[in-house]
Design a protein around this motif. Structure first.
Motif, PDB file in Angstrom:
ATOM      1  N   VAL A 219       0.810  -1.216   0.000  1.00 27.95           N
ATOM      2  CA  VAL A 219       0.000   0.000   0.000  1.00 27.95           C
ATOM      3  C   VAL A 219       0.847   1.272   0.000  1.00 27.95           C
ATOM      4  O   VAL A 219       0.304   2.375  -0.056  1.00 27.95           O
ATOM      5  CB  VAL A 219      -0.989   0.016   1.191  1.00 27.95           C
ATOM      6  CG1 VAL A 219      -1.949  -1.135   1.091  1.00 27.95           C
ATOM      7  CG2 VAL A 219      -0.251  -0.013   2.519  1.00 27.95           C
ATOM      8  N   SER A 220       2.173   1.126   0.054  1.00 27.85           N
ATOM      9  CA  SER A 220       3.052   2.294  -0.096  1.00 27.85           C
ATOM     10  C   SER A 220       3.725   2.308  -1.466  1.00 27.85           C
ATOM     11  O   SER A 220       4.570   3.154  -1.734  1.00 27.85           O
ATOM     12  CB  SER A 220       4.125   2.298   1.004  1.00 27.85           C
ATOM     13  OG  SER A 220       4.966   1.157   0.906  1.00 27.85           O
ATOM     14  N   SER A 221       3.320   1.387  -2.357  1.00 30.15           N
ATOM     15  CA  SER A 221       3.934   1.300  -3.686  1.00 30.15           C
ATOM     16  C   SER A 221       3.333   2.331  -4.628  1.00 30.15           C
ATOM     17  O   SER A 221       2.251   2.876  -4.389  1.00 30.15           O
ATOM     18  CB  SER A 221       3.740  -0.102  -4.260  1.00 30.15           C
ATOM     19  OG  SER A 221       2.370  -0.330  -4.549  1.00 30.15           O
ATOM     20  N   GLN A 222       4.026   2.576  -5.734  1.00 31.56           N
ATOM     21  CA  GLN A 222       3.564   3.578  -6.697  1.00 31.56           C
ATOM     22  C   GLN A 222       2.252   3.161  -7.373  1.00 31.56           C
ATOM     23  O   GLN A 222       1.386   4.003  -7.642  1.00 31.56           O
ATOM     24  CB  GLN A 222       4.642   3.817  -7.754  1.00 31.56           C
ATOM     25  CG  GLN A 222       5.048   2.579  -8.544  1.00 31.56           C
ATOM     26  CD  GLN A 222       6.069   2.868  -9.615  1.00 31.56           C
ATOM     27  OE1 GLN A 222       6.110   3.964 -10.154  1.00 31.56           O
ATOM     28  NE2 GLN A 222       6.907   1.885  -9.935  1.00 31.56           N
ATOM     29  N   HIS A 223       2.089   1.877  -7.613  1.00 23.69           N
ATOM     30  CA  HIS A 223       0.857   1.421  -8.257  1.00 23.69           C
ATOM     31  C   HIS A 223      -0.333   1.569  -7.316  1.00 23.69           C
ATOM     32  O   HIS A 223      -1.424   1.943  -7.739  1.00 23.69           O
ATOM     33  CB  HIS A 223       0.999  -0.036  -8.693  1.00 23.69           C
ATOM     34  CG  HIS A 223       2.028  -0.238  -9.761  1.00 23.69           C
ATOM     35  ND1 HIS A 223       1.966   0.404 -10.971  1.00 23.69           N
ATOM     36  CD2 HIS A 223       3.161  -0.995  -9.788  1.00 23.69           C
ATOM     37  CE1 HIS A 223       3.003   0.047 -11.707  1.00 23.69           C
ATOM     38  NE2 HIS A 223       3.734  -0.793 -11.011  1.00 23.69           N
ATOM     39  N   TRP A 224      -0.119   1.270  -6.045  1.00 19.99           N
ATOM     40  CA  TRP A 224      -1.203   1.459  -5.079  1.00 19.99           C
ATOM     41  C   TRP A 224      -1.524   2.941  -4.926  1.00 19.99           C
ATOM     42  O   TRP A 224      -2.693   3.321  -4.806  1.00 19.99           O
ATOM     43  CB  TRP A 224      -0.830   0.855  -3.728  1.00 19.99           C
ATOM     44  CG  TRP A 224      -1.966   0.910  -2.751  1.00 19.99           C
ATOM     45  CD1 TRP A 224      -2.255   1.924  -1.872  1.00 19.99           C
ATOM     46  CD2 TRP A 224      -2.986  -0.077  -2.570  1.00 19.99           C
ATOM     47  NE1 TRP A 224      -3.394   1.618  -1.150  1.00 19.99           N
ATOM     48  CE2 TRP A 224      -3.863   0.398  -1.556  1.00 19.99           C
ATOM     49  CE3 TRP A 224      -3.248  -1.309  -3.146  1.00 19.99           C
ATOM     50  CZ2 TRP A 224      -4.967  -0.324  -1.136  1.00 19.99           C
ATOM     51  CZ3 TRP A 224      -4.353  -2.034  -2.722  1.00 19.99           C
ATOM     52  CH2 TRP A 224      -5.201  -1.537  -1.715  1.00 19.99           C
ATOM     53  N   ALA A 225      -0.516   3.785  -4.944  1.00 20.31           N
ATOM     54  CA  ALA A 225      -0.741   5.236  -4.831  1.00 20.31           C
ATOM     55  C   ALA A 225      -1.600   5.734  -5.984  1.00 20.31           C
ATOM     56  O   ALA A 225      -2.505   6.556  -5.788  1.00 20.31           O
ATOM     57  CB  ALA A 225       0.592   5.974  -4.794  1.00 20.31           C
ATOM     58  N   ALA A 226      -1.333   5.237  -7.182  1.00 18.47           N
ATOM     59  CA  ALA A 226      -2.131   5.643  -8.344  1.00 18.47           C
ATOM     60  C   ALA A 226      -3.570   5.167  -8.195  1.00 18.47           C
ATOM     61  O   ALA A 226      -4.520   5.887  -8.535  1.00 18.47           O
ATOM     62  CB  ALA A 226      -1.510   5.079  -9.617  1.00 18.47           C
ATOM     63  N   TYR A 227      -3.724   3.945  -7.680  1.00 19.66           N
ATOM     64  CA  TYR A 227      -5.077   3.425  -7.439  1.00 19.66           C
ATOM     65  C   TYR A 227      -5.784   4.242  -6.361  1.00 19.66           C
ATOM     66  O   TYR A 227      -6.944   4.636  -6.523  1.00 19.66           O
ATOM     67  CB  TYR A 227      -5.003   1.954  -7.018  1.00 19.66           C
ATOM     68  CG  TYR A 227      -6.176   1.504  -6.180  1.00 19.66           C
ATOM     69  CD1 TYR A 227      -7.421   1.275  -6.750  1.00 19.66           C
ATOM     70  CD2 TYR A 227      -6.036   1.340  -4.796  1.00 19.66           C
ATOM     71  CE1 TYR A 227      -8.499   0.880  -5.979  1.00 19.66           C
ATOM     72  CE2 TYR A 227      -7.108   0.938  -4.019  1.00 19.66           C
ATOM     73  CZ  TYR A 227      -8.338   0.716  -4.611  1.00 19.66           C
ATOM     74  OH  TYR A 227      -9.403   0.339  -3.839  1.00 19.66           O
ATOM     75  N   ALA A 228      -5.086   4.513  -5.251  1.00 21.47           N
ATOM     76  CA  ALA A 228      -5.700   5.225  -4.129  1.00 21.47           C
ATOM     77  C   ALA A 228      -6.140   6.630  -4.529  1.00 21.47           C
ATOM     78  O   ALA A 228      -7.145   7.143  -4.022  1.00 21.47           O
ATOM     79  CB  ALA A 228      -4.720   5.295  -2.959  1.00 21.47           C
ATOM     80  N   ALA A 229      -5.415   7.247  -5.442  1.00 18.18           N
ATOM     81  CA  ALA A 229      -5.765   8.598  -5.882  1.00 18.18           C
ATOM     82  C   ALA A 229      -7.117   8.622  -6.587  1.00 18.18           C
ATOM     83  O   ALA A 229      -7.777   9.654  -6.649  1.00 18.18           O
ATOM     84  CB  ALA A 229      -4.685   9.137  -6.813  1.00 18.18           C
ATOM     85  N   ASN A 230      -7.517   7.466  -7.124  1.00 19.30           N
ATOM     86  CA  ASN A 230      -8.801   7.385  -7.822  1.00 19.30           C
ATOM     87  C   ASN A 230      -9.757   6.407  -7.147  1.00 19.30           C
ATOM     88  O   ASN A 230     -10.745   5.983  -7.744  1.00 19.30           O
ATOM     89  CB  ASN A 230      -8.568   6.926  -9.272  1.00 19.30           C
ATOM     90  CG  ASN A 230      -7.731   7.896 -10.061  1.00 19.30           C
ATOM     91  OD1 ASN A 230      -8.205   8.940 -10.470  1.00 19.30           O
ATOM     92  ND2 ASN A 230      -6.473   7.542 -10.280  1.00 19.30           N
ATOM     93  N   SER A 231      -9.459   6.049  -5.901  1.00 15.34           N
ATOM     94  CA  SER A 231     -10.201   4.978  -5.245  1.00 15.34           C
ATOM     95  C   SER A 231     -11.671   5.308  -5.012  1.00 15.34           C
ATOM     96  O   SER A 231     -12.502   4.405  -4.913  1.00 15.34           O
ATOM     97  CB  SER A 231      -9.539   4.608  -3.915  1.00 15.34           C
ATOM     98  OG  SER A 231      -9.522   5.721  -3.034  1.00 15.34           O
ATOM     99  N   THR A 232     -12.022   6.593  -4.921  1.00 17.82           N
ATOM    100  CA  THR A 232     -13.425   6.943  -4.696  1.00 17.82           C
ATOM    101  C   THR A 232     -14.299   6.564  -5.884  1.00 17.82           C
ATOM    102  O   THR A 232     -15.502   6.374  -5.751  1.00 17.82           O
ATOM    103  CB  THR A 232     -13.563   8.455  -4.423  1.00 17.82           C
ATOM    104  OG1 THR A 232     -12.961   9.185  -5.505  1.00 17.82           O
ATOM    105  CG2 THR A 232     -12.893   8.833  -3.113  1.00 17.82           C
ATOM    106  N   ALA A 233     -13.670   6.451  -7.067  1.00 16.90           N
ATOM    107  CA  ALA A 233     -14.426   6.079  -8.263  1.00 16.90           C
ATOM    108  C   ALA A 233     -14.326   4.596  -8.575  1.00 16.90           C
ATOM    109  O   ALA A 233     -14.899   4.127  -9.556  1.00 16.90           O
ATOM    110  CB  ALA A 233     -13.909   6.879  -9.460  1.00 16.90           C
ATOM    111  N   LEU A 234     -13.604   3.849  -7.731  1.00 12.26           N
ATOM    112  CA  LEU A 234     -13.365   2.435  -7.972  1.00 12.26           C
ATOM    113  C   LEU A 234     -13.877   1.596  -6.814  1.00 12.26           C
ATOM    114  O   LEU A 234     -14.097   2.109  -5.714  1.00 12.26           O
ATOM    115  CB  LEU A 234     -11.856   2.179  -8.157  1.00 12.26           C
ATOM    116  CG  LEU A 234     -11.167   2.930  -9.296  1.00 12.26           C
ATOM    117  CD1 LEU A 234      -9.654   2.755  -9.190  1.00 12.26           C
ATOM    118  CD2 LEU A 234     -11.666   2.449 -10.648  1.00 12.26           C
TER     119      LEU A 234
END
Length: 266
Positions: A219-234
């Motif tokens: 959850v501190s990885s770059q891919h998770w960060a990209a996901y978390a930035a849009n997590s409200t829509a996912l």
């Protein structure tokens, strides 16, 4: 002219395949002779297992499962990040059907952001699949964890790539302040050569657990960060840490689940 050549080559190939002439192999055998050799029993057992798998699917409550998966694609609910150990096959320990678990396995069930393989798997499930739970599953008696406790082998045994791979676990062993690990480290300090401990050693088990708890690295990885930035829509994705006990087949939850920002853990 070209069509005649093609016809001639085709007929020649058919004649060669039908011919009793043996094509030589390096040790003097032939392809025909090899075909006549029965498969080793371990290969036969695997093939019989495949037939049993197909029979079980055909007589199950969902006999069209394989056809549906092939036609409609996969929609797994889970990603499994586990160890390569042959005793911890994810389909077996969960008694799971095909299409259930999207799988990444490596020695010591590690997530390392410098590892392109595991990163590509994480990126793929976050961007393209229906995965809602990432299961990081370690296991009692893990050889990678044991190797991180033991002294590194000396040449001529191969060690460089494997030892580099388990180095993060070795660093965890050397720095952890968990009581069981400290006790094991202290007991080993006076030994010139350290062997991997027995699988029921409390320090060994504790290190297996602490290694799994590094789910935070996902959850501190770059891919998770990209996901978390849009997590409200996912749809929310949760990362869990479990341990499988090879001695009795049970699983236990380390309760270190992580999820997207602002979403209740489930």
């Amino acid at each position: 002219m070209l069509s005649r050549i093609a016809t001639f080559l085709g007929l020649s190939l058919i004649t060669a395949l039908a011919s009793p002439v043996h094509i030589g192999i390096a040790d003097g055998r032939s392809l025909a002779m090899i075909r006549d050799v029965p498969a080793p029993p371990e290969i036969t057992a695997l093939l019989q297992g495949n037939q049993q798998f197909r029979d079980d699917i055909a007589t199950s409550s969902d006999p069209t499962l394989l056809v549906d998966l092939a036609k409609n694609g996969q929609k797994p609910d889970f990603m499994f990040l586990g160890c390569r150990d042959s005793r911890v096959s994810e389909g077996t320990i969960f008694d799971a059907q095909p299409g259930t678990l999207f799988t990444q396995r490596n020695i010591g069930n590690q997530f390392n952001e410098s590892d392109n393989n595991v990163n590509s798997v994480l990126a793929y499930i976050l961007a393209y699949l229906t995965v809602r739970h990432v299961l990081v599953v370690g296991h009692i008696g893990c050889g990678g964890v044991g190797a991180a406790i033991a002294s590194a082998p000396t040449p001529p045994l191969p060690r460089l790539s494997f030892q580099a791979w388990v180095q993060p676990i070795r660093e965890l062993y050397q720095t952890s302040d968990r009581a069981e690990i400290v006790a094991l480290r202290t007991a080993n300090a006076a030994n010139t050569t350290v062997a991997a401990p027995p699988l029921d050693n409390p320090g060994y088990i504790a290190l297996v657990e602490e290694n799994v708890k590094r789910v935070k690295s996902i959850v501190s990885s770059q891919h998770w960060a990209a996901y978390a930035a849009n997590s409200t829509a996912l749809e929310p994705v949760f990362v869990h840490g479990w341990v499988y006990d090879i001695r009795n087949g049970s699983l236990y939850n380390l309760k270190v689940t992580q999820g997207p920002p602002g979403v209740a853990i489930s």
